[in-house]
Design a protein around this motif. Sequence first.
Motif, PDB file in Angstrom:
ATOM      1  N   ASN A 187       0.831  -1.207   0.000  1.00  0.00           N
ATOM      2  CA  ASN A 187       0.000   0.000   0.000  1.00  0.00           C
ATOM      3  C   ASN A 187       0.863   1.253   0.000  1.00  0.00           C
ATOM      4  O   ASN A 187       0.595   2.222  -0.723  1.00  0.00           O
ATOM      5  N   THR A 188       1.928   1.245   0.817  1.00  0.00           N
ATOM      6  CA  THR A 188       2.829   2.404   0.889  1.00  0.00           C
ATOM      7  C   THR A 188       3.517   2.631  -0.453  1.00  0.00           C
ATOM      8  O   THR A 188       3.649   3.785  -0.911  1.00  0.00           O
ATOM      9  N   ALA A 189       3.941   1.557  -1.101  1.00  0.00           N
ATOM     10  CA  ALA A 189       4.596   1.689  -2.405  1.00  0.00           C
ATOM     11  C   ALA A 189       3.654   2.274  -3.446  1.00  0.00           C
ATOM     12  O   ALA A 189       4.096   2.927  -4.397  1.00  0.00           O
ATOM     13  N   LEU A 190       2.348   2.075  -3.273  1.00  0.00           N
ATOM     14  CA  LEU A 190       1.372   2.656  -4.194  1.00  0.00           C
ATOM     15  C   LEU A 190       1.201   4.147  -3.948  1.00  0.00           C
ATOM     16  O   LEU A 190       1.328   4.966  -4.867  1.00  0.00           O
ATOM     17  N   TRP A 191       0.909   4.525  -2.690  1.00  0.00           N
ATOM     18  CA  TRP A 191       0.552   5.924  -2.464  1.00  0.00           C
ATOM     19  C   TRP A 191       1.748   6.858  -2.493  1.00  0.00           C
ATOM     20  O   TRP A 191       1.601   8.057  -2.778  1.00  0.00           O
ATOM     21  N   VAL A 193      13.923   4.471 -17.354  1.00  0.00           N
ATOM     22  CA  VAL A 193      15.097   4.127 -16.542  1.00  0.00           C
ATOM     23  C   VAL A 193      14.677   3.814 -15.111  1.00  0.00           C
ATOM     24  O   VAL A 193      15.118   2.826 -14.513  1.00  0.00           O
ATOM     25  N   LEU A 194      13.815   4.659 -14.556  1.00  0.00           N
ATOM     26  CA  LEU A 194      13.366   4.444 -13.176  1.00  0.00           C
ATOM     27  C   LEU A 194      12.525   3.177 -13.051  1.00  0.00           C
ATOM     28  O   LEU A 194      12.605   2.457 -12.049  1.00  0.00           O
ATOM     29  N   ALA A 195      11.700   2.898 -14.079  1.00  0.00           N
ATOM     30  CA  ALA A 195      10.890   1.679 -14.047  1.00  0.00           C
ATOM     31  C   ALA A 195      11.780   0.442 -13.989  1.00  0.00           C
ATOM     32  O   ALA A 195      11.480  -0.520 -13.264  1.00  0.00           O
ATOM     33  N   MET A 196      12.886   0.468 -14.730  1.00  0.00           N
ATOM     34  CA  MET A 196      13.837  -0.640 -14.662  1.00  0.00           C
ATOM     35  C   MET A 196      14.439  -0.770 -13.271  1.00  0.00           C
ATOM     36  O   MET A 196      14.646  -1.881 -12.763  1.00  0.00           O
ATOM     37  N   CYS A 197      14.724   0.380 -12.662  1.00  0.00           N
ATOM     38  CA  CYS A 197      15.369   0.370 -11.346  1.00  0.00           C
ATOM     39  C   CYS A 197      14.503  -0.311 -10.288  1.00  0.00           C
ATOM     40  O   CYS A 197      15.032  -0.837  -9.298  1.00  0.00           O
ATOM     41  N   GLN A 198      13.183  -0.316 -10.466  1.00  0.00           N
ATOM     42  CA  GLN A 198      12.321  -1.031  -9.533  1.00  0.00           C
ATOM     43  C   GLN A 198      12.686  -2.518  -9.479  1.00  0.00           C
ATOM     44  O   GLN A 198      12.597  -3.156  -8.440  1.00  0.00           O
ATOM     45  N   GLY A 199      13.088  -3.059 -10.619  1.00  0.00           N
ATOM     46  CA  GLY A 199      13.433  -4.467 -10.677  1.00  0.00           C
ATOM     47  C   GLY A 199      14.861  -4.760 -10.269  1.00  0.00           C
ATOM     48  O   GLY A 199      15.231  -5.933 -10.121  1.00  0.00           O
ATOM     49  N   VAL A 223      12.529   4.859  -5.505  1.00  0.00           N
ATOM     50  CA  VAL A 223      12.327   4.859  -6.956  1.00  0.00           C
ATOM     51  C   VAL A 223      10.897   5.230  -7.299  1.00  0.00           C
ATOM     52  O   VAL A 223      10.641   5.999  -8.243  1.00  0.00           O
ATOM     53  N   ARG A 224       9.938   4.708  -6.546  1.00  0.00           N
ATOM     54  CA  ARG A 224       8.537   5.025  -6.806  1.00  0.00           C
ATOM     55  C   ARG A 224       8.267   6.526  -6.641  1.00  0.00           C
ATOM     56  O   ARG A 224       7.502   7.118  -7.399  1.00  0.00           O
ATOM     57  N   PHE A 225       8.888   7.143  -5.653  1.00  0.00           N
ATOM     58  CA  PHE A 225       8.719   8.582  -5.446  1.00  0.00           C
ATOM     59  C   PHE A 225       9.268   9.364  -6.643  1.00  0.00           C
ATOM     60  O   PHE A 225       8.631  10.293  -7.139  1.00  0.00           O
ATOM     61  N   LEU A 226      10.454   8.981  -7.122  1.00  0.00           N
ATOM     62  CA  LEU A 226      11.044   9.652  -8.280  1.00  0.00           C
ATOM     63  C   LEU A 226      10.195   9.440  -9.527  1.00  0.00           C
ATOM     64  O   LEU A 226      10.064  10.351 -10.361  1.00  0.00           O
ATOM     65  N   MET A 227       9.602   8.257  -9.666  1.00  0.00           N
ATOM     66  CA  MET A 227       8.720   8.012 -10.804  1.00  0.00           C
ATOM     67  C   MET A 227       7.519   8.948 -10.789  1.00  0.00           C
ATOM     68  O   MET A 227       7.068   9.420 -11.839  1.00  0.00           O
TER      69      MET A 227
END
Length: 498
Positions: A94-98, A135-141, A152-156
């Motif tokens: 949930n935290t990663a979403l919001w 680039v950031l989407a890749m960094c999630q993995g 990373v989610r915040f930067l996205m």
Amino acid sequence: MAEFMEKSVLGDHEPVDKEALVEEGVAREIGPGELEYIPDDPKTERLLTTRMDFKVIPILGLLYLICFLDRTNIANARLAGLEKGLNMPSTGFNTALWIFYIPFVLAEVPSNMMMSLPWIKPNLFLGGQTFILGVLAMCQGLTHSYGGLLGVRFLMGIVETGLPAGAGLLIASYYRKKELSLRFALFFAFGQAGSCFSGLLAYAIQGMDGAAGLAGWRWIFVIEGLVTIFFSIFVFIFTPHFPGKDKWISEHDRARLLARLEADKGKEYSNQKLANNKKVPWTKVVFDYRIWLMTLLFFCSDMSAGSLSSFNPTILSQLGWKARRAQVMTIPVWIAGIVGALASTLASGRLNKRWPFILPAIVVSIIGWTLHVTYQAPGVRYFAQFIISVGTFIQMPLYIGLLTANLRGRAYLSFGTAIQLGLGNCANFVSSNVFITTQAPHYPVGFGTGLGITCLSFPVMLLVIFLFIRHNKKIDRKLASLAPGEVLDDQIDYKYVY
């Protein structure tokens, strides 16, 4: 109309040969230096609209598809083992979403105003953000910690904030009022197709679990990030400029386009002072009730959309399907929403009315949430997902079309679209936190909140209709009181469509 060929609210462009336009029958001279647009026959007008459709919708729709892909793939990664792989706490998902939506909401208006600046090129502005997003989407993995994922989610959220609103501003700049709802439905259809593609791609990628030493959930992020980076090349090349500056439109088509937009939306398309917002008080823009009521309505519908995108795979997996099959079973839910949205907005455009489609769609969404609250049978809940999808995605493009059709001038369009798509997305803060893991699979708080917020939209929409009818009656009274030869200021006194 005053010299629409030389200046536009959407930017200066190269002067065109006015005498040639008069000779070709594009316009007629009504005064010194003033030309008036002469509409083509309906077939020719449709051809111009079709040319704009092929120029504007595919690239901006695909941009929204990529945004949706990178925004919702975390739900697919969850089924593939994300939480276990990063040792996330019970509320970690949930935290990663919001956390994504904090900068996404706060930066929406500044980003849209920046893209409206005359020296900013939309293709470079949106293309650069798309590349960084990939680039950031890749960094999630590639991250190895829960804290790294949150960062990373915040930067996205910062990077993605300008993409949907910027694309929405461009679409609103090219089309007449009656054409907007269908074009926004097409725009949203690409986003929903992104969710379909995300589920299908996640189904395939999970088979790569262990390849190159990476877990399947990591491959979901890495591959979809690479897709985003590749697509950014096309954003750089094909994203159009605002109509007045677009070099890919012939002078003839540009003149016709700007002229018919002026005839439909008023003199802001020919008055450079209005184009630079010198006559538009910011207080009037910021406190316009239309923007805030339509944002509230979008918020109510986005609660359902956010719940579908973030928890659809999870809910379906808890109905008895294995993780990989649950990924695929999300696809028909999104397709139902696409079909419903396109059919309703096409009919809405032909009738030039929106409320007869919005109110029934709200009722349909309410029925879907009610089924979730009332029943727990897997088949009923799966059917409820279809009902919510259809009702929600009928509403969303009609709300955006309703707002943009009633706003005039760059200040209004850039601020209004940013607020609606920015603050309207605050619903994701709600949807990200009300589906509590320990309450699975019943989710009483999540389903109850979705039902309550959806119900709120019905009286709000009735209020909008009432206010718009009252405003139009006021304009009728003003028109009736005009002296011979007197006209109203079409930047202030014009009727609202609903």
